[in-house]
Design a protein around this motif. Structure first.
Motif, PDB file in Angstrom:
ATOM      1  N   UNK A 186       5.483  76.734 -88.233  1.00  0.00           N
ATOM      2  CA  UNK A 186       4.696  76.855 -87.016  1.00  0.00           C
ATOM      3  C   UNK A 186       4.838  75.632 -86.104  1.00  0.00           C
ATOM      4  N   UNK A 187       4.661  74.435 -86.645  1.00  0.00           N
ATOM      5  CA  UNK A 187       4.731  73.226 -85.817  1.00  0.00           C
ATOM      6  C   UNK A 187       6.126  73.026 -85.243  1.00  0.00           C
ATOM      7  N   UNK A 188       7.148  73.363 -86.036  1.00  0.00           N
ATOM      8  CA  UNK A 188       8.527  73.230 -85.551  1.00  0.00           C
ATOM      9  C   UNK A 188       8.760  74.107 -84.326  1.00  0.00           C
ATOM     10  N   UNK A 189       8.267  75.334 -84.368  1.00  0.00           N
ATOM     11  CA  UNK A 189       8.480  76.266 -83.257  1.00  0.00           C
ATOM     12  C   UNK A 189       7.658  75.856 -82.038  1.00  0.00           C
ATOM     13  N   UNK A 190       6.441  75.371 -82.267  1.00  0.00           N
ATOM     14  CA  UNK A 190       5.622  74.907 -81.147  1.00  0.00           C
ATOM     15  C   UNK A 190       6.319  73.760 -80.415  1.00  0.00           C
ATOM     16  N   UNK A 191       6.841  72.805 -81.175  1.00  0.00           N
ATOM     17  CA  UNK A 191       7.542  71.696 -80.545  1.00  0.00           C
ATOM     18  C   UNK A 191       8.862  72.148 -79.918  1.00  0.00           C
ATOM     19  N   UNK A 373      10.417  66.565 -84.162  1.00  0.00           N
ATOM     20  CA  UNK A 373       9.030  66.134 -84.298  1.00  0.00           C
ATOM     21  C   UNK A 373       8.228  67.157 -85.099  1.00  0.00           C
ATOM     22  N   UNK A 374       8.373  68.430 -84.740  1.00  0.00           N
ATOM     23  CA  UNK A 374       7.665  69.475 -85.473  1.00  0.00           C
ATOM     24  C   UNK A 374       8.139  69.595 -86.911  1.00  0.00           C
ATOM     25  N   UNK A 375       9.450  69.428 -87.126  1.00  0.00           N
ATOM     26  CA  UNK A 375       9.991  69.485 -88.486  1.00  0.00           C
ATOM     27  C   UNK A 375       9.407  68.367 -89.339  1.00  0.00           C
ATOM     28  N   UNK A 376       9.287  67.181 -88.738  1.00  0.00           N
ATOM     29  CA  UNK A 376       8.685  66.057 -89.452  1.00  0.00           C
ATOM     30  C   UNK A 376       7.251  66.379 -89.849  1.00  0.00           C
ATOM     31  N   UNK A 377       6.489  66.952 -88.932  1.00  0.00           N
ATOM     32  CA  UNK A 377       5.095  67.269 -89.220  1.00  0.00           C
ATOM     33  C   UNK A 377       4.979  68.364 -90.274  1.00  0.00           C
ATOM     34  N   UNK A 378       5.835  69.386 -90.200  1.00  0.00           N
ATOM     35  CA  UNK A 378       5.787  70.470 -91.181  1.00  0.00           C
ATOM     36  C   UNK A 378       6.128  69.977 -92.581  1.00  0.00           C
ATOM     37  N   UNK A 379       7.166  69.145 -92.672  1.00  0.00           N
ATOM     38  CA  UNK A 379       7.571  68.634 -93.989  1.00  0.00           C
ATOM     39  C   UNK A 379       6.485  67.747 -94.590  1.00  0.00           C
ATOM     40  N   UNK A 380       5.917  66.869 -93.770  1.00  0.00           N
ATOM     41  CA  UNK A 380       4.861  65.993 -94.268  1.00  0.00           C
ATOM     42  C   UNK A 380       3.629  66.797 -94.676  1.00  0.00           C
ATOM     43  N   UNK A 381       3.326  67.842 -93.923  1.00  0.00           N
ATOM     44  CA  UNK A 381       2.169  68.670 -94.258  1.00  0.00           C
ATOM     45  C   UNK A 381       2.362  69.344 -95.611  1.00  0.00           C
TER      46      UNK A 381
END
Length: 528
Positions: A186-191, A373-381
């Motif tokens: 989700x975050x990856x696509x939003x970014x 940026x979104x990929x980073x957030x998704x992986x960390x999540x």
């Protein structure tokens, strides 16, 4: 995959990406369009000849007033781009996707007196009372206005550019929910969508290059107007009538006024509504458990109170300051780029054109930068979710902790961009362009992703609109700053740049505060 299959979801994702890439954020290619406007002699009457000591006209004309006029138009357009996201967010939350997109487009729905059409039926079962429901076209009206302006009617740009930006931001807001179709990505696509919004500024570069090859400005903008058919098609074939819920309920289906019959669509819509409402309540309880005194209040009152609770929170305030300061840097740079390059190039139009093209080309790659940026957030999540199973931490803490590196990295990139932009060396501006596009891609993608992670999903539209509207007020400072540099400072922005760099350093407070909040909550049991 339950519900509608992967091919339809991918088609929705890709066509939405193309829509944002081609139309949503074209205003930020302003430097390329200003070059064309100056060639077409827009506001040239404001230029004053450079008169020598003997009263003779010498050298280049002083076009400070012309530059200020273009800067004012960009300031107004960028202000409306952000400020109008607040009412747009309320429209999106209240009247859902179809109505919001129809407002962005030029579309009219006429019905006999006393009757209503299916398109005018609100999700709550209400109807528009007017016998003729007309949504006044923002985007196409803007492109047609620009197409038929000339140097004599250049003041119409004050009307056209704000309309262009408001239509574009509605396209972005309604497309961000597509990320809900893809779960953990989700975050990856939003970014990615926000990166496409940034990259759409390259559209004005294409118009500039076509203009240099003999294609008129009018022809290019008429073509953009004709592309409204694309938006209409996506609205009725691929976009949901309401909202795409998150997390996605089983057997979820969406869009397609022409895909299934009216009867089946009505049944599915009601099922989606009930499932989405239950999912909202469940998610809100899980991520933001209400206080005991709130549980006894009626649902509507509780939701209203919860929105202002989040809007007035320290977390939201810190995020607003973080966004406003970094955004001011970007808007000031974009709005004054043509003037900056003209000064550094000594008035050489060919050199200014070369650097303007280089800037616009780097803007196009924003769509490639933002997803990281979104990929980073998704992986960390995902990583922190595994750790949370052992510590019993809440889902909110996990989401916030995954956003900290993104916030800090965005501030760091902006600081590097600000330092390079402050050095008056023309070749160094290539580095400035690269850092600017990466920073801006991370900024808006990270902003939208942070709001989805840190606050309840049912308030996303309102909170997204509110933070953009308030940051828009701060962005109005770009015009007095530009006037101050061109006037009292006599084109020497040193002192202004130093103050803005110091303000950029202060943006690191936001990720530090979020990290400290997570540090305090990490390991505390999640509230059931």
């Amino acid at each position: 995959m339950p519900g509608q299959g992967l091919p339809l979801r991918v088609a929705t994702l890709l066509t939405g990406l193309l829509e944002c890439l081609g139309f949503a954020g074209v205003l930020f290619g302003w430097a390329s369009l200003v070059f064309v406007f100056k060639t077409e002699h827009y506001f040239e009457e404001l230029c004053e000849p450079d008169v020598g000591p003997m009263g003779n006209v010498t050298g280049e004309a002083d076009c400070k007033a012309q530059d200020e006029r273009f800067s004012l138009i960009f300031t107004l357009g960028s202000f409306m781009n952000n400020f109008m996201t607040f009412p747009a967010g309320f429209i999106f939350d209240r009247f859902k996707t179809t109505v919001a997109r129809l407002i962005a487009m030029d579309w009219a729905v006429a019905t006999p007196r006393g009757r209503t059409l299916a398109l005018s039926t609100l999700p709550s079962g209400q109807h528009f009372p007017s016998p003729v429901v007309r949504f006044r076209f923002l985007y196409t009206s803007a492109t047609l206005t620009i197409a038929f302006t000339s140097a004599d009617s250049a003041l119409l740009l004050f009307l056209a550019m704000p309309m262009l930006t408001v239509g574009g931001i509605l396209f972005l807001i309604t497309n961000l929910q597509v990320g809900n179709l893809f779960g953990k990505h989700r975050s990856t696509i939003i970014t990615l969508y926000n990166g496409a919004f940034d990259s759409s500024s390259a559209v004005f570069l294409v118009i500039k290059l076509l203009y240099e090859q003999g294609v008129s400005l009018r022809a290019s903008f008429i073509f953009l107007s004709v592309c409204s058919a694309w938006h209409v098609g996506r609205t009725f074939l691929l976009m949901p009538r309401g909202h795409i819920p998150y997390p996605l309920p089983p057997n979820y289906s969406y869009g397609g006024f022409c895909v299934r019959s009216l009867h089946s669509r009505t049944d599915t819509t009601e099922g989606e509504k009930n499932t989405a409402e239950s999912d909202k309540v469940e998610m809100q309880t899980k991520e933001f458990p209400p206080a005991k005194e709130e549980t006894v209040e009626p649902g509507r009152k509780q939701e209203h109170r919860s929105f202002w609770r989040y809007a007035l929170s320290q977390r939201f305030a810190c995020h607003l300051v973080w966004l406003s300061v970094i955004q001011l840097w970007h808007y000031l740079f974009i709005g004054t780029l043509n003037s900056l390059l003209t000064n550094l190039a000594g008035g050489d139009r060919a050199l200014v054109s070369t650097y303007t093209n280089a800037f616009a080309i780097t803007q196009f790659f924003g769509v490639l930068c933002a997803p990281w940026n979104g990929l980073l957030m998704d992986r960390l999540k995902q990583k922190y979710q595994k750790e949370a199973k052992n510590t019993g931490s809440s889902a909110t803490t996990v989401a916030l902790r995954s956003a900290v590196p993104s916030l800090a990295l965005t501030s760091l990139l902006c600081l590097g961009f600000a330092l390079c932009a402050s050095v008056p060396i023309l070749p160094l501006q290539y580095v400035t362009f690269i850092l600017q596009v990466i920073s801006r891609s991370f900024l808006y993608g990270g902003n939208a992703a942070f709001l989805t992670l840190a606050f309840p999903s049912e308030h996303f539209g309102k909170l997204f609109g509110l933070v953009m509207a308030l940051s828009a007020i701060v962005s109005l400072l770009q015009f007095p700053i530009f006037t101050f540099i061109r006037g009292p400072l006599q084109n020497d922005p040193l002192y202004v740049n130093v103050m803005l760099v110091l303000a950029t350093v202060l943006t690191f407070v936001h990720p530090i505060m979020v990290y400290w909040e997570c540090r305090q909550e990490w390991g505390s049991p999640a509230t059931a």
